[in-house]
Design an enzyme around this catalytic site. Structure first.
Site, mmCIF file in Angstrom:
data_model
loop_
_atom_site.group_PDB
_atom_site.id
_atom_site.type_symbol
_atom_site.label_atom_id
_atom_site.label_comp_id
_atom_site.label_asym_id
_atom_site.label_seq_id
_atom_site.Cartn_x
_atom_site.Cartn_y
_atom_site.Cartn_z
ATOM 1 N N CYS A 90 -11.148 -2.175 -36.473
ATOM 2 C CA CYS A 90 -10.906 -0.841 -37.021
ATOM 3 C C CYS A 90 -12.118 -0.336 -37.820
ATOM 4 O O CYS A 90 -12.921 -1.124 -38.339
ATOM 5 C CB CYS A 90 -9.717 -0.867 -37.967
ATOM 6 S SG CYS A 90 -8.135 -1.227 -37.191
ATOM 7 N N GLU A 97 -12.197 1.043 -40.776
ATOM 8 C CA GLU A 97 -12.193 0.686 -42.205
ATOM 9 C C GLU A 97 -12.819 -0.681 -42.419
ATOM 10 O O GLU A 97 -13.606 -0.905 -43.347
ATOM 11 C CB GLU A 97 -10.763 0.661 -42.759
ATOM 12 C CG GLU A 97 -10.026 1.980 -42.680
ATOM 13 C CD GLU A 97 -9.211 2.136 -41.405
ATOM 14 O OE1 GLU A 97 -9.718 1.800 -40.309
ATOM 15 O OE2 GLU A 97 -8.070 2.599 -41.511
ATOM 16 N N ASN A 122 -14.205 2.609 -35.384
ATOM 17 C CA ASN A 122 -13.509 1.580 -34.616
ATOM 18 C C ASN A 122 -14.310 1.255 -33.356
ATOM 19 O O ASN A 122 -14.916 2.132 -32.727
ATOM 20 C CB ASN A 122 -12.057 1.971 -34.299
ATOM 21 C CG ASN A 122 -11.877 3.337 -33.691
ATOM 22 O OD1 ASN A 122 -12.692 4.225 -33.876
ATOM 23 N ND2 ASN A 122 -10.796 3.506 -32.960
ATOM 24 N N ILE A 123 -14.328 -0.028 -33.047
ATOM 25 C CA ILE A 123 -15.095 -0.532 -31.899
ATOM 26 C C ILE A 123 -14.134 -1.350 -31.043
ATOM 27 O O ILE A 123 -13.683 -2.427 -31.460
ATOM 28 C CB ILE A 123 -16.285 -1.389 -32.368
ATOM 29 C CG1 ILE A 123 -17.190 -0.572 -33.321
ATOM 30 C CG2 ILE A 123 -17.079 -1.894 -31.160
ATOM 31 C CD1 ILE A 123 -18.244 -1.395 -34.036
ATOM 32 N N GLU A 124 -13.813 -0.794 -29.888
ATOM 33 C CA GLU A 124 -12.821 -1.440 -29.024
ATOM 34 C C GLU A 124 -13.496 -2.415 -28.052
ATOM 35 O O GLU A 124 -14.729 -2.466 -27.943
ATOM 36 C CB GLU A 124 -12.001 -0.372 -28.301
ATOM 37 C CG GLU A 124 -11.284 0.507 -29.319
ATOM 38 C CD GLU A 124 -10.344 1.535 -28.714
ATOM 39 O OE1 GLU A 124 -10.444 1.835 -27.510
ATOM 40 O OE2 GLU A 124 -9.500 2.042 -29.486
ATOM 41 N N CYS A 131 -4.167 0.644 -40.927
ATOM 42 C CA CYS A 131 -3.275 -0.416 -40.448
ATOM 43 C C CYS A 131 -3.143 -1.528 -41.487
ATOM 44 O O CYS A 131 -3.876 -1.583 -42.477
ATOM 45 C CB CYS A 131 -3.797 -0.986 -39.129
ATOM 46 S SG CYS A 131 -5.141 -2.176 -39.331
ATOM 47 N N CYS A 185 -6.317 -3.671 -42.224
ATOM 48 C CA CYS A 185 -7.302 -2.965 -43.053
ATOM 49 C C CYS A 185 -6.824 -2.878 -44.503
ATOM 50 O O CYS A 185 -7.626 -2.997 -45.437
ATOM 51 C CB CYS A 185 -7.575 -1.585 -42.480
ATOM 52 S SG CYS A 185 -8.460 -1.666 -40.906
HETATM 53 N N1 THU Z 1 -7.618 2.007 -35.795
HETATM 54 C C1 THU Z 1 -8.522 2.075 -36.825
HETATM 55 O O1 THU Z 1 -9.737 2.167 -36.595
HETATM 56 N N2 THU Z 1 -8.053 2.035 -38.085
HETATM 57 C C2 THU Z 1 -6.734 1.889 -38.421
HETATM 58 O O2 THU Z 1 -6.422 1.652 -39.568
HETATM 59 C C3 THU Z 1 -5.727 2.068 -37.380
HETATM 60 C C4 THU Z 1 -6.196 1.876 -35.984
HETATM 61 C C5 THU Z 1 -8.127 2.027 -34.433
HETATM 62 C C6 THU Z 1 -7.981 0.726 -33.685
HETATM 63 C C7 THU Z 1 -7.994 1.186 -32.264
HETATM 64 O O3 THU Z 1 -9.336 1.286 -31.820
HETATM 65 C C8 THU Z 1 -7.396 2.580 -32.307
HETATM 66 O O4 THU Z 1 -7.441 2.979 -33.657
HETATM 67 C C9 THU Z 1 -5.965 2.649 -31.807
HETATM 68 O O5 THU Z 1 -5.180 1.683 -32.405
#
Ligand code: THU
Length: 137
Positions: free
Chosen positions: A58, A60, A47-49, A89, A92
């Site tokens: 996310c 995935e 995941n890259i915020e 989520c 994804c």
């Molecule tokens: N996140 C994912 O990478 N995959 C998911 O399916 C659920 C959420 C990440 C997004 C965000 O960076 C962090 O988790 C919190 O929501």
């Protein structure tokens, strides 16, 4: 889709390792993913915020987009690793469903312990799939 134990463990380990590169400046919730193609290649993702929060992507989807952008469209399985075995989520699930409802989703915690294992179709019942838009590819 069934995976043998060795392949399953390798895929989970790839997701555990990838997770170190998660850019989680805001949530601190690191996610690692590893996607196994039908051809046997593994594409990982994290995941890259972003400071503009909704721009976050996310793990995935990063893995799927990396694979698709290199010509892969058929997948056997994806391993997803979080600190506590959190579930993929909705966005994804939808992106995974685009490429097949039989892809196996293996969710594990940061120690590689499997939380659950299901197909994409089980994760997203009644999915809107490409079949609704075209009669054939
Ligand atoms: N996140 C994912 O990478 N995959 C998911 O399916 C659920 C959420 C990440 C997004 C965000 O960076 C962090 O988790 C919190 O929501």
């Amino acid at each position: 889709m069934t995976l043998n134990d060795e392949t399953r463990q390798q895929l989970i380990e790839a997701a555990v390792q990838a997770r170190r590169w998660a850019y989680v400046h805001y949530s601190k919730y690191a996610v690692g993913a590893a996607l196994l193609t039908a051809s046997g290649l593994v594409y990982d993702g994290v995941n890259i915020e972003n400071a503009a929060y909704p721009t976050t992507i996310c793990a995935e989807r990063v893995a799927v987009f990396k694979a698709v952008s290199e010509g892969e469209r058929s997948f056997q399985a994806i391993a997803v690793v979080t600190e506590n075995g959190g579930s993929p989520c909705g966005s994804c699930r939808q992106v995974l469903a685009e490429f097949g409802l039989d892809t196996l989703v293996i969710v594990a915690d940061q120690d590689g312990k499997v939380t659950f294992e299901v197909t994409v179709g089980e994760l997203l019942p009644g999915a809107f799939t490409p079949g609704y838009l075209k009669s054939e590819f």
